[in-house]
Scaffold this motif. Structure first.
Motif, PDB file in Angstrom:
ATOM      1  N   GLY A  45      -7.520  -3.131   1.032  1.00  0.00           N
ATOM      2  CA  GLY A  45      -7.000  -2.613   2.292  1.00  0.00           C
ATOM      3  C   GLY A  45      -7.727  -3.184   3.486  1.00  0.00           C
ATOM      4  O   GLY A  45      -7.147  -3.366   4.561  1.00  0.00           O
ATOM      5  N   CYS A  58     -10.991   1.323  -0.015  1.00  0.00           N
ATOM      6  CA  CYS A  58     -10.273   0.202  -0.643  1.00  0.00           C
ATOM      7  C   CYS A  58     -10.649  -1.162  -0.049  1.00  0.00           C
ATOM      8  O   CYS A  58     -10.381  -1.427   1.131  1.00  0.00           O
ATOM      9  CB  CYS A  58      -8.774   0.410  -0.518  1.00  0.00           C
ATOM     10  N   CYS A  96       0.831  -1.207   0.000  1.00  0.00           N
ATOM     11  CA  CYS A  96       0.000   0.000   0.000  1.00  0.00           C
ATOM     12  C   CYS A  96       0.865   1.256   0.000  1.00  0.00           C
ATOM     13  O   CYS A  96       0.476   2.288  -0.555  1.00  0.00           O
ATOM     14  CB  CYS A  96      -0.912   0.022   1.218  1.00  0.00           C
ATOM     15  N   SER A 147      -7.116  14.124  -1.735  1.00  0.00           N
ATOM     16  CA  SER A 147      -5.970  13.568  -1.018  1.00  0.00           C
ATOM     17  C   SER A 147      -4.838  14.572  -0.855  1.00  0.00           C
ATOM     18  O   SER A 147      -3.850  14.289  -0.176  1.00  0.00           O
ATOM     19  CB  SER A 147      -5.457  12.305  -1.718  1.00  0.00           C
ATOM     20  N   GLY A 160      -2.751   3.889  -4.347  1.00  0.00           N
ATOM     21  CA  GLY A 160      -2.184   4.504  -3.151  1.00  0.00           C
ATOM     22  C   GLY A 160      -1.086   5.487  -3.484  1.00  0.00           C
ATOM     23  O   GLY A 160      -0.975   6.553  -2.862  1.00  0.00           O
ATOM     24  N   TYR A 178       1.009   2.838   6.651  1.00  0.00           N
ATOM     25  CA  TYR A 178       1.354   2.643   5.245  1.00  0.00           C
ATOM     26  C   TYR A 178       2.863   2.699   5.014  1.00  0.00           C
ATOM     27  O   TYR A 178       3.301   2.757   3.877  1.00  0.00           O
ATOM     28  CB  TYR A 178       0.644   3.692   4.388  1.00  0.00           C
ATOM     29  N   CYS A 189      -7.735   4.864   0.121  1.00  0.00           N
ATOM     30  CA  CYS A 189      -7.103   3.756   0.847  1.00  0.00           C
ATOM     31  C   CYS A 189      -7.752   3.556   2.210  1.00  0.00           C
ATOM     32  O   CYS A 189      -8.000   2.424   2.639  1.00  0.00           O
ATOM     33  CB  CYS A 189      -5.616   4.014   1.036  1.00  0.00           C
ATOM     34  N   ARG A 202      -4.863   9.966   1.913  1.00  0.00           N
ATOM     35  CA  ARG A 202      -5.306   8.714   1.289  1.00  0.00           C
ATOM     36  C   ARG A 202      -6.782   8.384   1.566  1.00  0.00           C
ATOM     37  O   ARG A 202      -7.105   7.343   2.151  1.00  0.00           O
ATOM     38  CB  ARG A 202      -4.431   7.556   1.772  1.00  0.00           C
ATOM     39  N   GLN A 224      -2.218   8.989  -4.571  1.00  0.00           N
ATOM     40  CA  GLN A 224      -2.691   9.787  -3.431  1.00  0.00           C
ATOM     41  C   GLN A 224      -1.518  10.247  -2.565  1.00  0.00           C
ATOM     42  O   GLN A 224      -1.526  11.370  -2.046  1.00  0.00           O
ATOM     43  CB  GLN A 224      -3.647   8.954  -2.575  1.00  0.00           C
ATOM     44  N   GLU A 225      -0.515   9.386  -2.411  1.00  0.00           N
ATOM     45  CA  GLU A 225       0.668   9.755  -1.634  1.00  0.00           C
ATOM     46  C   GLU A 225       1.378  10.941  -2.277  1.00  0.00           C
ATOM     47  O   GLU A 225       1.809  11.875  -1.592  1.00  0.00           O
ATOM     48  CB  GLU A 225       1.609   8.563  -1.534  1.00  0.00           C
TER      49      GLU A 225
END
Length: 257
Positions: free
Chosen positions: A191, A188, A96, A176, A103, A236, A184, A181, A106-107
């Motif tokens: 997840g 998700c 993730c 995000s 993911g 994460y 996530c 996230r 979004q990160e």
């Protein structure tokens, strides 16, 4: 934008190799957010190029029994998804963190300089995602409805801007920038399976006796998992906590208690 000449299996192979490299970086104490950045970028590019390894959507196709969309036999896809759950039991949610394109995008978006919100403890998102997971199963098994397609996950990475669903997931990605996230943590379905495994991971981030209780890690953590009482299911492995820790050896990745 999917390039048909590149097999989707390339995404799975990348997933394995990236997972191994990132797990080694954590295990060897060499992980930094700067070193994680190339993985985030490559993961996002693969998402747009071959729509892989987008693990939540692969789970969606498995539940729907759509082997054609998976690009591999159904048993192989199930085995791959189970393999990464097993890996999460050992190393935590590395997949993730920087490998899954959903993911990773979004990160990267969270790096945008903007006032951050939603730095709450991790239990509330877990409850919400559990409810969404039940809806996901009912929609797929009972109604044959592709929930993630309605949300726009495939449309976003296929750049299918003609459909409304593309803008639904685009809105999630834009959100995000200020909320860590949201897909996530709240939606998700994969997840929802990885979090219980990660909460029991053999290797995890842990405090040592060198900790001076400055709480910098807790303030830096966007999911609340740096709290001493947290179970790390929503960790994460982004590296923010270890980056701000002022004492060498106070926060380490190793065998959990």
């Amino acid at each position: 934008m999917v390039i048909e000449s590149i097999p989707k299996a390339a995404g799975f192979i990348y997933g394995l190799l990236a997972f191994a490299a990132l797990a080694w970086l954590w295990y060897s104490g060499r992980f930094t957010r700067r070193r994680a950045l190339p993985f985030l970028i490559v993961s996002v590019l693969l998402g747009f190029l071959v729509f892989a390894p987008v693990f939540p959507y692969q789970l969606q196709m498995v539940v729907l029994g759509n082997a054609a969309a998976l690009g591999s036999p159904l048993p192989a896809a199930i085995g791959g998804l189970l393999a990464f759950i097993a890996l999460a039991l050992v190393f935590g949610r590395v997949i993730c963190g920087q490998v899954c394109p959903a993911g990773a995008v979004q990160e990267l978006m969270y790096l945008v300089p903007a006032k951050k919100r939603g730095r709450a403890e991790s239990r509330a998102p877990v409850v919400v995602r559990a409810g969404v997971f039940i809806i996901f199963l009912v929609a797929a098994l009972g109604l044959s409805v592709n929930l993630l397609a309605l949300i726009g996950l495939p449309a976003f990475f296929h750049l299918a801007i003609a459909g409304v669903s593309f803008f639904v997931f685009l809105a999630i990605v834009l959100l995000s920038a200020v909320v860590y996230r949201p897909f996530c943590r709240y939606v998700c379905p994969y997840g929802a399976l990885l979090a219980p495994a990660a909460s029991r991971a053999l290797y995890r981030l842990r405090r040592t006796d060198a900790c001076i209780k400055c709480r910098k890690c807790e303030r830096a953590c966007p999911t609340g998992e740096a709290d001493p009482s947290a179970r790390l299911g929503e960790c994460y492995l982004c590296g923010r906590c270890t980056e701000v820790c002022p004492v060498d050896g106070a926060l380490v990745y190793g065998r959990g208690k």
